[in-house]
Design a protein around this motif. Sequence first.
Motif, PDB file in Angstrom:
ATOM      1  N   LYS A  75       1.096  -1.073   0.302  1.00  0.00           N
ATOM      2  CA  LYS A  75       0.114   0.220   0.149  1.00  0.00           C
ATOM      3  C   LYS A  75       0.797   1.265   0.202  1.00  0.00           C
ATOM      4  N   TYR A  79       0.748   4.098  -2.889  1.00  0.00           N
ATOM      5  CA  TYR A  79       1.124   5.488  -2.556  1.00  0.00           C
ATOM      6  C   TYR A  79       1.878   6.322  -3.356  1.00  0.00           C
ATOM      7  N   VAL A  83       1.395   9.434  -6.175  1.00  0.00           N
ATOM      8  CA  VAL A  83       2.076  10.530  -5.556  1.00  0.00           C
ATOM      9  C   VAL A  83       2.961  11.681  -6.580  1.00  0.00           C
ATOM     10  N   ILE A 240      -5.943  15.330  -0.434  1.00  0.00           N
ATOM     11  CA  ILE A 240      -5.295  13.997  -0.197  1.00  0.00           C
ATOM     12  C   ILE A 240      -5.806  13.599   1.174  1.00  0.00           C
ATOM     13  N   ASN A 300       9.391   8.431  -1.539  1.00  0.00           N
ATOM     14  CA  ASN A 300       8.146   9.498  -1.573  1.00  0.00           C
ATOM     15  C   ASN A 300       8.581  10.741  -1.439  1.00  0.00           C
ATOM     16  N   ALA A 393       2.023  10.644   4.258  1.00  0.00           N
ATOM     17  CA  ALA A 393       2.152   9.475   3.265  1.00  0.00           C
ATOM     18  C   ALA A 393       1.672   8.038   4.402  1.00  0.00           C
ATOM     19  N   ILE A 396      -1.588   8.381   6.276  1.00  0.00           N
ATOM     20  CA  ILE A 396      -3.253   7.607   4.574  1.00  0.00           C
ATOM     21  C   ILE A 396      -2.386   6.608   5.225  1.00  0.00           C
ATOM     22  N   VAL A 397      -1.172   5.581   5.203  1.00  0.00           N
ATOM     23  CA  VAL A 397      -1.246   4.719   5.268  1.00  0.00           C
ATOM     24  C   VAL A 397      -1.652   3.839   6.411  1.00  0.00           C
ATOM     25  N   TRP A 400      -5.579   4.087   5.726  1.00  0.00           N
ATOM     26  CA  TRP A 400      -5.930   2.823   4.964  1.00  0.00           C
ATOM     27  C   TRP A 400      -5.624   1.582   5.328  1.00  0.00           C
TER      28      TRP A 400
END
Length: 419
Positions: A75, A79, A83, A240, A300, A393, A396-397, A400
Motif C-alpha cells: 500500500k 501511494y 503521488v 488527499i 516518496n 503518506a 494515509i497508509v 488505509w
Amino acid sequence: MKRLFASLYVQVLIAIVLGVLLGVFAPDWAVPLKPLGDGFIKLIKMLIAPIIFTTVVAGIAGMGDMKKVGRVGVKALVYFEVVTTLALIIGLVVANVFTPGAGVHASVATLDAKSVAHYVGAASSLGTVDFLLHLIPNTFVGAFVEGDILQVLVVALLAGFALARLGEQARPITNLLHEGARMFFSIVSLVTRLAPVAAFGAMAFTIGKYGLGSLAALAQLMACVYLTCILFIVVVLGGIAHLAGFSLWKVIRYVKEELLIVIGTSSSEVALPGLMEKLERAGCAKSVVGLVVPAGYSFNLDGTCIYLTMAALFIAQATDTVLPLSGQIGLLLVLLVTSKGAAGVTGSGFIVLAATLAATGKVPVAGMALILGVDRFMSEARAITNFIGNTVATLIVARWDGEFDATKAGDILRSRPGA
C-alpha cells in the motif's frame, strides 16, 4: 514572554532570521559557521539507523502477522508511486506554462562543465541492478556503519521477521528493543535542543556564501519551484489529507518544530526521528511508522520530483534546446525510474538530474552549471515538500490499513466526524 522564548519553534525561527541577517551584512563571519549546521546533521544522522532498526524490528515482531507487513508495504509503495508521478507531472506543466528559462540563451560551449563533473560521475552508477544490489549491505553491521536508510530497513525487516517466527521465545529481545528505542528517542530530544544553533549556522553560511544577489538571475526559476511546491502541498497533499479525514493545517501545526529544523538545515532527514515519534504519538501504529517513514524518505520525495522536471526543462529552455511533447513525455518516463534510483545518496537531486539528462540525451548535461549556484536555495523547497509529503503518506497508509487510532490522536489530528 519568557515561556514564548522557551519554545523550540520560536528559538529556531529567531535563529533563522539572525542567520540570514548575519549572512547579508557580515558574510565573512557567516561562512565559517557552516560546521554548526553540519555537526547537528551528523548528530541526528548518527541516531537514524538505530532508531529505524529498533522501531521496525520491535513493530514487526509485535505484529506477528507477516501478511500484514507485506500488505502495508504494498500500500505504501502504491501511494508513493501515484503521488510522486503527480509531482513530476505538475512540475512539467508549470515549467511549460511559465517557461522560466526562456530568454537566457546560454551557450553550452561557454558553460563550465567541470563544475558538474562530480555529479555526472556519480550518476553513472545509478543502474537498476546496481541499485538493487546496493540494498544488501556487505555485513550485518555495515548498514549501520554507512548509515544507509534502505540498507538498515532491509536488515530490520529480516530481523523482525525472524523474531516474529520465534514468537514468545523472542519476547525478551523485543522488550529490549522497545527500551532501546525509548533511549534513542530520548537522545534525540537532547540533541534537538541544539537545533537553533544549527539553523543559525546553516542559514548564515548559505546566505553568506552565495549571497542574496546571486538569486536575481534565476529568480524566476526559484519562484516557480517554490510556487509549485506550495501548490502541491496545499492542493494535492491537502486534498488527499481531507479525503482521509485529516486537516493538513493541523498536521503541519503538529510537526511545526521539525518543519522549522528542516527549513533551517535544508535537510529533511534531520527531522526523521522526531517525525517517527510524533506520528506514533498521533495514533499511527509503530509497525506502520517504522515501515512507511524510512521507505518514504527514499521513494516518496515529492519535492525532489517537482524540482527535477522543472530544472530539466529550465536547462532546455535556457540553452535553446527544442524539447517537443514526445521528448518531455520521454523525460517523464525516465524520471519515474531515476527519481527512485538515488535513494539515500548525498546530493541525490543533482545526481538524479545528471543521470536523467544523460539517459535521454536531449538536454545538455553541461547546462546543470546554470543552476548549480542556486541549488542550495531551492533545497529548502524540496526538503519541506518531502517532509510534509512523508508525514501525510504515513497518516494515509495507517488510516488505509486500519492502523490509526483516532482516539489516541485526540485533538492533535482530530478527524471529521464519521470519517
